[in-house]
Design a protein around this motif. Structure first.
Motif, PDB file in Angstrom:
ATOM      1  N   THR A  33       0.819  -1.213   0.000  1.00 24.40           N
ATOM      2  CA  THR A  33       0.000   0.000   0.000  1.00 24.40           C
ATOM      3  C   THR A  33       0.854   1.265   0.000  1.00 24.40           C
ATOM      4  OG1 THR A  33      -0.177  -0.291   2.383  1.00 24.40           O
ATOM      5  CG2 THR A  33      -2.056  -0.995   1.076  1.00 24.40           C
ATOM      6  N   GLU A  34       2.155   1.137   0.261  1.00 20.46           N
ATOM      7  CA  GLU A  34       3.061   2.293   0.280  1.00 20.46           C
ATOM      8  C   GLU A  34       2.988   3.033  -1.068  1.00 20.46           C
ATOM      9  OE1 GLU A  34       5.025   3.974   2.445  1.00 20.46           O
ATOM     10  OE2 GLU A  34       5.443   5.218   0.698  1.00 20.46           O
ATOM     11  N   PRO A  35       2.600   4.331  -1.048  1.00 23.58           N
ATOM     12  CA  PRO A  35       2.354   5.041  -2.314  1.00 23.58           C
ATOM     13  C   PRO A  35       3.600   5.253  -3.175  1.00 23.58           C
ATOM     14  CG  PRO A  35       1.977   6.477  -0.409  1.00 23.58           C
ATOM     15  CD  PRO A  35       2.225   5.120   0.128  1.00 23.58           C
ATOM     16  N   CYS A  36       4.800   5.171  -2.612  1.00 26.09           N
ATOM     17  CA  CYS A  36       5.985   5.428  -3.437  1.00 26.09           C
ATOM     18  C   CYS A  36       6.288   4.264  -4.377  1.00 26.09           C
ATOM     19  CB  CYS A  36       7.195   5.746  -2.569  1.00 26.09           C
ATOM     20  SG  CYS A  36       7.967   4.306  -1.810  1.00 26.09           S
ATOM     21  N   ALA A  37       5.659   3.100  -4.133  1.00 29.80           N
ATOM     22  CA  ALA A  37       5.930   1.932  -4.971  1.00 29.80           C
ATOM     23  C   ALA A  37       5.059   1.943  -6.229  1.00 29.80           C
ATOM     24  CB  ALA A  37       5.672   0.657  -4.183  1.00 29.80           C
ATOM     25  N   TYR A  38       5.642   1.475  -7.333  1.00 25.74           N
ATOM     26  CA  TYR A  38       4.864   1.261  -8.556  1.00 25.74           C
ATOM     27  C   TYR A  38       4.135  -0.078  -8.426  1.00 25.74           C
ATOM     28  CZ  TYR A  38       7.544   5.027 -10.723  1.00 25.74           C
ATOM     29  OH  TYR A  38       8.095   6.240 -11.028  1.00 25.74           O
ATOM     30  N   LYS A  39       2.988  -0.193  -9.102  1.00 28.29           N
ATOM     31  CA  LYS A  39       2.237  -1.439  -8.967  1.00 28.29           C
ATOM     32  C   LYS A  39       1.813  -1.980 -10.331  1.00 28.29           C
ATOM     33  CE  LYS A  39       0.283   0.181  -4.626  1.00 28.29           C
ATOM     34  NZ  LYS A  39       0.730   1.573  -4.782  1.00 28.29           N
ATOM     35  N   VAL A  40       1.927  -3.298 -10.464  1.00 31.12           N
ATOM     36  CA  VAL A  40       1.358  -3.979 -11.625  1.00 31.12           C
ATOM     37  C   VAL A  40      -0.008  -4.471 -11.177  1.00 31.12           C
ATOM     38  CG1 VAL A  40       1.533  -5.957 -13.158  1.00 31.12           C
ATOM     39  CG2 VAL A  40       3.587  -4.687 -12.520  1.00 31.12           C
ATOM     40  N   THR A  41      -1.062  -3.880 -11.729  1.00 29.36           N
ATOM     41  CA  THR A  41      -2.391  -4.196 -11.213  1.00 29.36           C
ATOM     42  C   THR A  41      -3.172  -5.070 -12.185  1.00 29.36           C
ATOM     43  OG1 THR A  41      -3.275  -2.192 -12.202  1.00 29.36           O
ATOM     44  CG2 THR A  41      -2.563  -2.047  -9.908  1.00 29.36           C
ATOM     45  N   VAL A  42      -4.034  -5.897 -11.605  1.00 27.41           N
ATOM     46  CA  VAL A  42      -4.929  -6.724 -12.410  1.00 27.41           C
ATOM     47  C   VAL A  42      -6.335  -6.451 -11.905  1.00 27.41           C
ATOM     48  CG1 VAL A  42      -5.562  -9.064 -13.042  1.00 27.41           C
ATOM     49  CG2 VAL A  42      -3.172  -8.504 -12.684  1.00 27.41           C
ATOM     50  N   ASP A  43      -7.227  -6.059 -12.801  1.00 30.85           N
ATOM     51  CA  ASP A  43      -8.601  -5.794 -12.377  1.00 30.85           C
ATOM     52  C   ASP A  43      -9.333  -7.127 -12.264  1.00 30.85           C
ATOM     53  OD1 ASP A  43     -11.101  -4.953 -11.853  1.00 30.85           O
ATOM     54  OD2 ASP A  43     -11.333  -3.692 -13.628  1.00 30.85           O
ATOM     55  N   LEU A  44      -9.133  -7.784 -11.107  1.00 21.32           N
ATOM     56  CA  LEU A  44      -9.673  -9.135 -10.944  1.00 21.32           C
ATOM     57  C   LEU A  44     -11.193  -9.148 -10.925  1.00 21.32           C
ATOM     58  CD1 LEU A  44      -7.185 -10.594  -8.336  1.00 21.32           C
ATOM     59  CD2 LEU A  44      -7.488 -11.350 -10.682  1.00 21.32           C
ATOM     60  N   ALA A  45     -11.787  -8.081 -10.351  1.00 26.24           N
ATOM     61  CA  ALA A  45     -13.246  -8.049 -10.266  1.00 26.24           C
ATOM     62  C   ALA A  45     -13.847  -8.135 -11.663  1.00 26.24           C
ATOM     63  CB  ALA A  45     -13.695  -6.765  -9.570  1.00 26.24           C
ATOM     64  N   GLU A  46     -13.263  -7.394 -12.609  1.00 29.51           N
ATOM     65  CA  GLU A  46     -13.823  -7.340 -13.948  1.00 29.51           C
ATOM     66  C   GLU A  46     -13.312  -8.484 -14.828  1.00 29.51           C
ATOM     67  OE1 GLU A  46     -16.249  -5.717 -15.048  1.00 29.51           O
ATOM     68  OE2 GLU A  46     -15.992  -6.503 -17.078  1.00 29.51           O
ATOM     69  N   THR A  47     -11.962  -8.615 -14.913  1.00 27.63           N
ATOM     70  CA  THR A  47     -11.411  -9.571 -15.876  1.00 27.63           C
ATOM     71  C   THR A  47     -11.576 -11.018 -15.429  1.00 27.63           C
ATOM     72  OG1 THR A  47      -9.216  -9.460 -14.881  1.00 27.63           O
ATOM     73  CG2 THR A  47      -9.645  -7.967 -16.715  1.00 27.63           C
ATOM     74  N   TYR A  48     -11.783 -11.241 -14.138  1.00 31.22           N
ATOM     75  CA  TYR A  48     -11.897 -12.624 -13.687  1.00 31.22           C
ATOM     76  C   TYR A  48     -13.274 -12.922 -13.085  1.00 31.22           C
ATOM     77  CZ  TYR A  48     -10.180 -17.141 -12.051  1.00 31.22           C
ATOM     78  OH  TYR A  48      -9.995 -18.478 -11.845  1.00 31.22           O
ATOM     79  N   GLY A  49     -13.676 -12.142 -12.057  1.00 31.05           N
ATOM     80  CA  GLY A  49     -14.946 -12.404 -11.383  1.00 31.05           C
ATOM     81  C   GLY A  49     -16.136 -12.237 -12.314  1.00 31.05           C
ATOM     82  N   ALA A  50     -16.306 -11.021 -12.845  1.00 30.45           N
ATOM     83  CA  ALA A  50     -17.460 -10.731 -13.697  1.00 30.45           C
ATOM     84  C   ALA A  50     -17.397 -11.544 -14.995  1.00 30.45           C
ATOM     85  CB  ALA A  50     -17.519  -9.237 -14.003  1.00 30.45           C
ATOM     86  N   GLU A  51     -16.182 -11.691 -15.540  1.00 28.24           N
ATOM     87  CA  GLU A  51     -16.034 -12.413 -16.799  1.00 28.24           C
ATOM     88  C   GLU A  51     -16.467 -13.878 -16.652  1.00 28.24           C
ATOM     89  OE1 GLU A  51     -15.535 -11.163 -19.634  1.00 28.24           O
ATOM     90  OE2 GLU A  51     -15.291 -12.995 -20.815  1.00 28.24           O
ATOM     91  N   GLN A  52     -16.165 -14.474 -15.482  1.00 27.89           N
ATOM     92  CA  GLN A  52     -16.584 -15.858 -15.255  1.00 27.89           C
ATOM     93  C   GLN A  52     -18.102 -15.987 -15.317  1.00 27.89           C
ATOM     94  OE1 GLN A  52     -15.201 -18.883 -12.365  1.00 27.89           O
ATOM     95  NE2 GLN A  52     -13.819 -17.267 -11.727  1.00 27.89           N
ATOM     96  N   VAL A  53     -18.788 -15.010 -14.712  1.00 29.23           N
ATOM     97  CA  VAL A  53     -20.252 -15.051 -14.711  1.00 29.23           C
ATOM     98  C   VAL A  53     -20.771 -14.970 -16.145  1.00 29.23           C
ATOM     99  CG1 VAL A  53     -22.344 -13.875 -13.947  1.00 29.23           C
ATOM    100  CG2 VAL A  53     -20.386 -14.059 -12.402  1.00 29.23           C
ATOM    101  N   ARG A  54     -20.178 -14.080 -16.950  1.00 30.87           N
ATOM    102  CA  ARG A  54     -20.610 -13.956 -18.349  1.00 30.87           C
ATOM    103  C   ARG A  54     -20.323 -15.241 -19.124  1.00 30.87           C
ATOM    104  NH1 ARG A  54     -18.794  -8.427 -17.430  1.00 30.87           N
ATOM    105  NH2 ARG A  54     -16.657  -8.964 -17.965  1.00 30.87           N
ATOM    106  N   GLN A  55     -19.155 -15.832 -18.879  1.00 30.93           N
ATOM    107  CA  GLN A  55     -18.824 -17.081 -19.564  1.00 30.93           C
ATOM    108  C   GLN A  55     -19.788 -18.192 -19.153  1.00 30.93           C
ATOM    109  OE1 GLN A  55     -16.656 -17.545 -21.928  1.00 30.93           O
ATOM    110  NE2 GLN A  55     -15.666 -15.545 -21.876  1.00 30.93           N
TER     111      GLN A  55
END
Lengths: 340, 316
Positions: A125-147
């Motif tokens: 959570t430290e703001p000085c760090a860069y982050k590689v983010t994955v939108d799991l809610a959309e690309t995984y959770g919601a997408e599974q429901v659609r599939q």
């Protein structure tokens, strides 16, 4: 007058000009800080890191790409490890954090020492760090429901298998699942258990709850638990539902076997690729190169469908998880996409 | 009649069984009686694994205060990998795989004892250090991969006799042998004597160190056997396959009525406690309880059962 020497010099000059990015970071050292190596995902992550890292060293893109894993799965140890890496003079530290906030102190120290910190998978959570983010809610959770909705047009009873309770990953995926399933009133989650992304735990939980459940038409889960769930249905003698899979080799082989035995078995498989460590590696390299990189760089997840199934089974080691290693080009494109 | 009743409730293991039955009834009431048979078979199967390691842990704990084996989870993980790798998916190698897993477990148990005896390290520290070493070996040896069991070994876990899985019956047979060993053999009596007072046992001529060595070895061996069985039931080995059994092995011993202070052991209680814990999880899963509610309830119910059992014992 064109002597062979000037021709050679010109070619050399052209070659150097063609790859200007490489010259700038060739003296830089990047370290991977990792807190656990006990499962196949982490093993693949380390192997991918080593492959891409060694290639980058051979290509003179960076001077070092060393991976460090702590002895125990404990955040304080990883914090101490990061402090060591600062003293060892690395220019960038890529972190898969064991805890979102327990490493913040060490990460801050690294930033203050002028070191680039990039977190992936286990974020900080430290703001000085860069982050590689994955939108799991959309690309995984919601997408599974659609599939699932595509495969169960008439709807049905869904068993939802969650991950480790209290983790941000579980919360995110669940948020996406619950948000999306409201759009499909004919699909109903009749039971929820925690499988902890682990086939043993999932099999135990499903075995226990299954006798009390009505007919189950579909399983939405978080990956790593599909095979154990299938085993639970098989040993209880229940008809097999549509089980969403998580790219593990055993899941993919099981899928292939179902297609062979039943003529067809239509499902969908996805997971974060262990190679996301290499994505973070290139993010760190780009920052060291002086590129303008946003604090959060979004990354997609790896999907496997029937067309790519055979290729993925062939490429994935036994007991491993389907993988993709990212190139510098992938990351440059991802960064450009954010800026748009 | 009252005397009979008093004796009945005085059995320390009765409480864990009563807890198991109660939890089972509550789950059935919730589902309206649906799935009783399936739930019972599921509970028996999952409980059997906790009983196997619980047996080993029970003998170790009975050796007296401070004796405990914390290396079981790592031991189980390594044994699952050893068994599956040696079998290599071939039915002909099943027996060899099981024996290798048991031998590996035995070696870990004996190494534990060596640390405790030769280096005079307290058992908690010795077995914990051992678990780190074993886990590292497992990660290097298994590389975190899940290797599948051969088909016959996997099918074996599905065999049923009168509706009960055969491997469960085997575990019951092992517990009967262990109960007899505890009550009727020199070994069992020696363990309890050491647990009650090591010095007195030594003065009475009990071969204390030999018994302790054997007990740690036995516990390790049962851990190894459990690893092989788990890999068959869950269709694959993994480093984490034994994680649950660090707490579970100790919990079934304590809830089952064995004294943590040593010197008093209880075999039937292991089954009661294991069934109780598994059924409790099944019940909470059936309710669809939130994860936080689940953990709080598990904790409270365990406290309730131990208090009920412990309170009675003091009255005696």
């Amino acid at each position: 007058m064109k002597s062979p020497l000037t021709l050679m010099a010109a070619t050399l000059l052209a070659a150097t000009l063609a790859v200007p990015a490489m010259a700038d970071t060739s003296g830089k050292k990047i370290a991977l800080s990792n807190g656990y190596a006990g499962n196949s995902w982490r093993q693949s992550m380390l192997q991918s890191w080593a492959r891409i890292g060694n290639q980058a060293i051979a290509d003179k893109v960076v001077a070092a790409a060393d991976a460090f894993t702590t002895a125990a799965r404990e955040a304080p140890q990883q914090a101490a490890q990061i402090q060591n890496l600062i003293l060892q003079g690395y220019d960038a530290i890529v972190v898969n954090a064991l805890s979102p906030d327990a490493l913040n102190g060490a990460v801050k120290q690294a930033c203050d020492a002028g070191i680039v910190v990039v977190a992936f998978d286990g974020l900080v959570t430290e703001p000085c760090a860069y982050k590689v983010t994955v939108d799991l809610a959309e690309t995984y959770g919601a997408e599974q429901v659609r599939q699932m909705a595509k495969r169960l047009p008439k709807g049905g009873n869904i068993l939802y298998i969650r991950g480790v309770a209290g983790t941000s990953i579980d919360d995110e995926i669940t948020k996406g699942v619950l948000r999306e399933i409201e759009k499909f009133p004919n699909m109903k989650i009749v039971s929820t258990v925690h499988g902890d992304w682990d086939q043993t735990t999932a099999q135990k939980a499903v075995t226990g709850v299954l006798p009390s459940l009505p007919q189950i038409d579909g399983i939405i889960d978080q990956g790593g638990d599909g095979y154990g769930t299938a085993e639970a249905f098989r040993s209880a003698g229940r008809p097999l539902p549509v089980i969403m899979l998580g790219n593990r080799k055993d899941e993919l082989v099981w899928w292939k076997q179902q297609i062979k035995e039943k003529g067809d078995y239509d499902t969908w498989s996805a997971s974060e690729a262990p190679g996301m460590g290499t994505f973070a590696f290139w993010v760190a390299q780009q920052i060291l190169d002086g590129k303008d990189v946003p604090k959060e760089v979004p990354m997609g997840i790896l999907y496997v469908d029937k067309e790519t199934l055979d290729a993925q089974i062939a490429a994935t080691p036994d007991g491993g998880v389907a993988n993709v290693e990212y190139s510098q080009d992938d990351v440059v494109k991802a960064i450009a996409a954010v800026k748009k | 009649m009252t005397a009979l009743r008093r004796e009945f409730f005085a059995k320390p293991w009765i409480w864990s069984f009563m807890g198991a039955v109660l939890v089972f009834m509550v789950s059935l009431a919730f589902t309206g009686g649906a799935g009783a048979g399936g739930m019972a078979v599921a509970a028996l199967s999952l409980a059997a694994f906790a009983v196997v390691v619980g047996l080993g842990q029970m003998f170790v704990i009975s050796l007296g205060p401070g004796n405990v084996d914390l290396s079981l989870p790592a031991n189980i993980g390594l044994a699952s990998a050893v068994a599956m790798k040696i079998m290599g998916g071939s039915d002909a190698w099943i027996l060899a795989g099981i024996l290798a897993a048991c031998a590996g477990g035995l070696a870990i148990g004996l190494a534990n004892y060596w640390l405790i005896r030769a280096l005079r390290i307290p058992p908690i520290i010795a077995t914990l250090s051992m678990s780190f070493i074993v886990q590292s070996i497992d990660i290097a040896y298994g590389r975190g991969l899940q290797v599948k069991p051969p088909p016959a070994f996997a099918d074996f876990t599905d065999w049923r006799l009168l509706g009960i899985p055969v491997f469960v019956l085997l575990v019951i047979a092992i517990t009967v042998v262990a109960a007899i060993a505890l009550d009727r053999t020199l070994y069992g009596r020696s363990v309890l004597a050491i647990g009650q007072n090591m010095r007195a046992a030594w003065l009475a001529g009990v071969k204390v160190e030999r018994i302790r060595c054997f007990t740690y070895g036995l516990c390790g061996l049962l851990g190894g056997l459990n690893g092989a069985l788990l890999a068959a039931y869950f269709r694959g080995s993994s480093v984490d396959i034994g994680n649950e059994y660090l707490l579970a092995s100790i919990a079934v011993v304590v809830i089952g009525g064995t004294s943590v202070a040593g010197g008093r052991a209880n075999v039937p209680g292991l089954w009661g406690a294991a069934l109780f814990l598994v059924l409790l999880q099944i019940m909470l899963n059936t309710f669809g309880a939130d994860a936080s509610v689940r953990l709080v309830t598990t904790g409270l119910v365990i406290i309730a059962v131990i208090t009920a059992a412990g309170g009675r014992r003091q009255l005696r």
